[in-house]
Scaffold this motif. Structure first.
Motif, PDB file in Angstrom:
ATOM      1  N   MET A  82       0.737  -1.140  -0.004  1.00 29.27           N
ATOM      2  CA  MET A  82       0.000   0.077   0.026  1.00 29.27           C
ATOM      3  C   MET A  82       0.869   1.294   0.089  1.00 29.27           C
ATOM      4  N   THR A  83       0.750   2.344  -1.105  1.00 25.97           N
ATOM      5  CA  THR A  83       1.475   3.435  -0.959  1.00 25.97           C
ATOM      6  C   THR A  83       0.778   4.300   0.207  1.00 25.97           C
ATOM      7  N   PRO A  84       1.968   5.301   0.783  1.00 23.13           N
ATOM      8  CA  PRO A  84       1.777   5.965   1.766  1.00 23.13           C
ATOM      9  C   PRO A  84       0.452   7.036   1.872  1.00 23.13           C
ATOM     10  N   ASP A  85       0.194   7.326   0.439  1.00 21.94           N
ATOM     11  CA  ASP A  85      -1.148   8.228   0.218  1.00 21.94           C
ATOM     12  C   ASP A  85      -2.022   7.456  -0.141  1.00 21.94           C
ATOM     13  N   ALA A  86      -2.171   6.187  -0.093  1.00 22.96           N
ATOM     14  CA  ALA A  86      -3.464   5.649  -0.770  1.00 22.96           C
ATOM     15  C   ALA A  86      -4.647   5.830  -0.033  1.00 22.96           C
ATOM     16  N   LEU A  87      -5.759   6.163  -0.851  1.00 19.07           N
ATOM     17  CA  LEU A  87      -7.021   6.699   0.070  1.00 19.07           C
ATOM     18  C   LEU A  87      -7.934   5.292   0.000  1.00 19.07           C
ATOM     19  N   ARG A  88      -8.256   5.206   1.280  1.00 18.45           N
ATOM     20  CA  ARG A  88      -9.319   4.272   1.448  1.00 18.45           C
ATOM     21  C   ARG A  88     -10.666   4.611   2.129  1.00 18.45           C
ATOM     22  N   LEU A  89     -11.893   4.063   1.770  1.00 13.94           N
ATOM     23  CA  LEU A  89     -12.995   4.718   2.451  1.00 13.94           C
ATOM     24  C   LEU A  89     -13.834   3.436   3.158  1.00 13.94           C
ATOM     25  N   ALA A  90     -14.261   3.630   4.248  1.00 10.23           N
ATOM     26  CA  ALA A  90     -14.900   2.641   5.083  1.00 10.23           C
ATOM     27  C   ALA A  90     -16.569   3.143   5.413  1.00 10.23           C
ATOM     28  N   ILE A  91     -17.318   2.326   4.935  1.00 13.43           N
ATOM     29  CA  ILE A  91     -18.848   2.859   5.575  1.00 13.43           C
ATOM     30  C   ILE A  91     -19.588   1.910   6.283  1.00 13.43           C
ATOM     31  N   ASP A  92     -20.057   2.405   7.550  1.00 15.20           N
ATOM     32  CA  ASP A  92     -20.703   1.178   8.105  1.00 15.20           C
ATOM     33  C   ASP A  92     -22.213   1.591   8.437  1.00 15.20           C
ATOM     34  N   ILE A  93     -23.108   0.846   7.848  1.00 22.98           N
ATOM     35  CA  ILE A  93     -24.709   1.312   7.983  1.00 22.98           C
ATOM     36  C   ILE A  93     -25.172   0.623   9.220  1.00 22.98           C
ATOM     37  N   GLY A  94     -25.558   1.327  10.330  1.00 26.51           N
ATOM     38  CA  GLY A  94     -26.307   1.005  11.286  1.00 26.51           C
ATOM     39  C   GLY A  94     -27.668   1.204  11.420  1.00 26.51           C
ATOM     40  N   GLY A  95     -28.231   0.778  12.520  1.00 25.45           N
ATOM     41  CA  GLY A  95     -29.683   0.898  12.654  1.00 25.45           C
ATOM     42  C   GLY A  95     -30.096   2.514  12.661  1.00 25.45           C
ATOM     43  N   THR A  96     -29.409   3.219  13.302  1.00 25.68           N
ATOM     44  CA  THR A  96     -29.529   4.672  13.379  1.00 25.68           C
ATOM     45  C   THR A  96     -28.879   5.600  12.546  1.00 25.68           C
ATOM     46  N   PHE A  97     -27.322   5.385  12.725  1.00 28.53           N
ATOM     47  CA  PHE A  97     -26.504   6.174  11.931  1.00 28.53           C
ATOM     48  C   PHE A  97     -25.607   5.349  11.017  1.00 28.53           C
ATOM     49  N   THR A  98     -25.213   6.096   9.932  1.00 25.09           N
ATOM     50  CA  THR A  98     -24.198   5.648   8.959  1.00 25.09           C
ATOM     51  C   THR A  98     -22.956   6.234   9.373  1.00 25.09           C
ATOM     52  N   ASP A  99     -21.993   5.314   9.538  1.00 23.72           N
ATOM     53  CA  ASP A  99     -20.733   6.140   9.546  1.00 23.72           C
ATOM     54  C   ASP A  99     -19.701   5.904   8.611  1.00 23.72           C
ATOM     55  N   THR A 100     -19.083   6.973   8.187  1.00 26.73           N
ATOM     56  CA  THR A 100     -17.977   6.979   7.078  1.00 26.73           C
ATOM     57  C   THR A 100     -16.717   7.560   7.509  1.00 26.73           C
ATOM     58  N   VAL A 101     -15.778   6.994   6.976  1.00 24.73           N
ATOM     59  CA  VAL A 101     -14.320   7.239   7.535  1.00 24.73           C
ATOM     60  C   VAL A 101     -13.479   7.303   6.107  1.00 24.73           C
ATOM     61  N   LEU A 102     -12.801   8.345   5.829  1.00 22.93           N
ATOM     62  CA  LEU A 102     -11.649   8.307   4.691  1.00 22.93           C
ATOM     63  C   LEU A 102     -10.255   8.344   5.341  1.00 22.93           C
TER      64      LEU A 102
END
Length: 696
Positions: A1-21
């Protein structure tokens, strides 16, 4: 993995959807919480993705890795929103679901509610065929039997079929023949076969797992297709990987084929995060505490490895009674989950008792204070009334908070019936929900033969840091760790998960007379199959392999997992395997059973990419008191009296800062309550470490 590689994570829960870059291994560029859009979950996910992309001044086309977890599979099973399913079993075994384990989960309950296993008897079909336990064909599957069952399927109007034939784990030929014929004649049917979904002995568990897979398969296939199309249309160029219940990742194709493995995928990400934090901090015994808007999840972690299991129960008829739900056999991170989240609804039952949960207001309509149509008070409304949530910083300012509406609902629904004011009512709601979570943790620990008092709690989720000290006090825990970005903790955990796949096969052997050549051939086939699945998501990345034997004394009903060396077995391994089994048996049951033969029922293989090593935690600088610029009146969770709490923004804290309670440490997606009997300090990587006063 390159040091500046961008990855996105999305967790859809029962109340909130969490997103992290993420950028590279550990740098979080942006994170956000959005309300889950239940009618179209991809909508809330896309809103979160757009926010973090805009905050980081990037575009979706720059993303090189995307990991997604969702509660959709779990909720579809709990809320019964799947396809109409029929089962096909071997002639003479129509009533496997009806007979189940041949016992009642509550023997003396005359009003016992049986688990809903999704398929009534009128949709349970059979075919004439039979395999022996060794996989020998005893009765061939004829075309006439297939034609007959096709007529029954057409008459029933089902959309999915679960095929589970006797001893198909030993020889899947008849299941595959039946699957091929049905797919050719009725291509619109979703078909799951037990020899692919759960190729293990024990017909009832195998059938339940196959039924659950078939039940949610059409829904999940459609959802995953829409989700991928939506993001591709917005410019995403990389493949999407799905989080699994076992703590690994798989491709969309694998997820669509085996959607049952997505059950509890979001909470699994939280357990992975807690394990990584434990590894960095050198914590051997940890209690992971993840409290969101709908549920709270607790998991035991020893030596930086979450506790795992091969069996999981869905939609229990009795919340805490084992055997009252639908059993599925999949690799899963073992945790206890209860209906105790920020959206859990509080009320008064017919006996005049204050109750909280398990029903949740979710995101639609949500807590009363959100002013989105909610009318019943929730745990979040209580936290607002107690002063623990600051309206100015809540949910990054995207959700307005109405304190008066929260207090009015608490007074109207509960206070007037119990003779309490809004503050007293809110305090009662808080105490009940916190004790419920602590009790669940104690029960989970006792069932595992472990204690909570010696453990460090790692708390995260939108509500975890807010309730951590209260739950810890009740559970007898003296130290709490709140990681950076705790409000989106599960999504952060996704980014540390390996691409992996686990396979279990049943092949009975006595340890003393094991046919090592046959077992080695079985392992070769399993490893090859697992590596094929992993390569779809990881390409040519190097992998590691774990082999396991499920062993027991002859005649016992349950097995113990014993690790095997990652190589071909030989006869000289019999003695060390005997010793390993006896040591583990003694550890779990305190004594051995002399004179008993040891047998092996199942064999498993897990292939995974190499995870990133958790860097060692450096020593924090010498503690220095943080100087809060303002205070805020809150209700003390110890005395019930109004006290002034220090109000501190977490981004203003630096390593070594010391904050005695009472205090509120705010950040964009959550708030940490430092109770009066706790004090917080910041360690070298920004974790908040809360310690009960007098136990430092």
């Amino acid at each position: 993995m390159t040091p500046d590689a961008l990855r996105l994570a999305i967790d859809i829960g029962g109340t909130f959807t969490d997103t992290v870059l993420f950028s590279g291994e550990d740098t979080i560029l942006a994170s956000t919480k959005t309300l889950t859009t239940h009618q179209n979950p991809a909508g809330g996910a896309m809103e979160g993705a757009r926010r973090v992309i805009e905050l980081s001044e990037r575009s979706l086309s720059d993303i090189s890795g995307f990991i997604h977890g969702t509660t959709l599979a779990t909720n579809a099973l709990i809320e019964r929103r799947g396809a109409t399913v029929a089962t096909i079993t071997t002639e003479g075994f129509r009533d496997i679901l009806e007979i189940a384990y041949e016992r009642r989960y509550a023997q003396y309950d005359i009003n016992l509610e049986k688990p809903d296993l999704l398929v009534p008897r009128e949709r349970a079909f059979t075919v004439r065929e039979r395999m022996s336990v060794d996989g020998e064909v005893l009765i061939a599957l004829e075309q006439s039997a297939i034609d007959a069952v096709l007529e029954e399927i057409d008459a029933s109007g089902v959309g999915a079929v679960a095929i589970c034939l006797m001893h198909a784990y030993a020889n899947p030929a008849h299941e595959r023949q039946l699957q091929s014929a049905l797919a050719q004649e009725r291509p619109e049917l979703a078909i799951s076969i037990s020899s692919e979904v759960s190729p293990e002995a024990r017909e009832f568990d195998r059938l339940c797992t196959t039924v659950a897979n078939a039940y949610i398969q059409p829904l999940m296939q459609a959802y995953l297709t829409r989700f991928a199309d939506r993001f591709r249309d917005e410019g995403l160029a990389c493949p999407i990987l799905m989080m699994t219940a076992g703590g690994g990742m798989c491709t969309l194709n694998t997820a669509a084929q085996f959607p049952i493995r997505l059950v509890e995928s979001g909470p699994a990400g939280g357990a992975i995060l807690a394990a990584r934090i434990a590894a960095r901090a050198g914590l051997d015994q940890v209690l992971s505490f993840d409290m969101g808007g709908t549920t709270a999840k607790l998991c035991l972690i020893d030596n930086a490895r979450p506790q795992t299991s091969r069996q999981f129960e869905i939609a229990r008829a009795a919340r805490f009674i084992k055997g009252s739900g639908m059993p599925v056999r999949i690799p899963v991170i073992e945790m206890i989950e209860i209906g105790a989240g920020g959206g859990s609804i509080a009320g008064v039952d017919r006996l005049g008792r204050l109750t909280v949960g398990p029903k949740s207001a979710g995101s639609e309509p949500g807590p009363v204070a959100f002013l989105r149509g909610g009318t019943e008070p929730t745990v979040t409304d209580s936290d607002i009334a107690l002063g623990y949530i600051t309206p100015e910083t809540f949910a990054e300012g995207h959700i307005a908070i109405d304190l008066k509406a929260a207090k009015h609902a608490l007074d109207r629904v509960i206070g007037t019936k119990l003779g309490l004011n809004a503050t007293g009512t809110a305090d009662g709601v808080s105490r009940i929900v916190d004790e419920s979570m602590a009790s669940a943790g104690r029960m989970h620990a006792v069932e595992s033969g472990k204690e909570l008092g010696t453990r460090t709690m790692i708390a995260f989720g939108g509500n975890g840091p807010l309730h951590a000290t209260r739950v810890a006090r009740s559970a007898g825990v003296n130290q709490i760790v709140i990681p950076p970005n705790p409000g989106v903790g599960s999504a952060v955990g996704f980014l540390y998960a390996p691409v992996s796949f686990e396979i279990v096969r049943s092949r009975y052997s006595l340890l003393e007379s094991i046919e090592v050549n046959a077992i080695n051939t079985l392992f070769d086939a399993m490893i090859s199959e697992a590596k094929q699945v992993v390569s779809q998501g990881a390409g040519d990345a190097p992998t590691q392999t774990w082999r396991t034997a499920f062993m027991r004394y002859s005649g016992q009903g349950h097995e113990i997992e014993i690790p095997l060396p990652d190589r071909d077995l030989c006869t000289t391994d019999i003695a060390p395997l005997t010793h390993a089994f006896e040591e583990e048996y003694r550890k779990q049951f305190s004594r051995l059973v002399p004179g008993m033969q040891i047998e092996i029922l199942n064999w498993s293989v897990r292939v995974a990419t190499f995870g990133s090593e958790a860097p060692t935690l450096a020593d924090a600088p010498i503690s220095r008191p943080a100087m809060p610029s303002q205070t805020r009146p809150i209700t003390c969770d110890l005395t019930g009296q109004t006290v002034q709490a220090a109000l501190i923004a977490r981004p203003d804290l630096r390593a070594g800062d010391y904050v005695p309670g009472p205090a509120l440490i705010t950040e964009p997606q959550t708030t940490t309550l430092v109770s009066s009997d706790f004090a917080a300090r910041v360690d070298a990587i920004g974790n908040l470490v809360l310690t009960r006063k007098g136990t430092e």
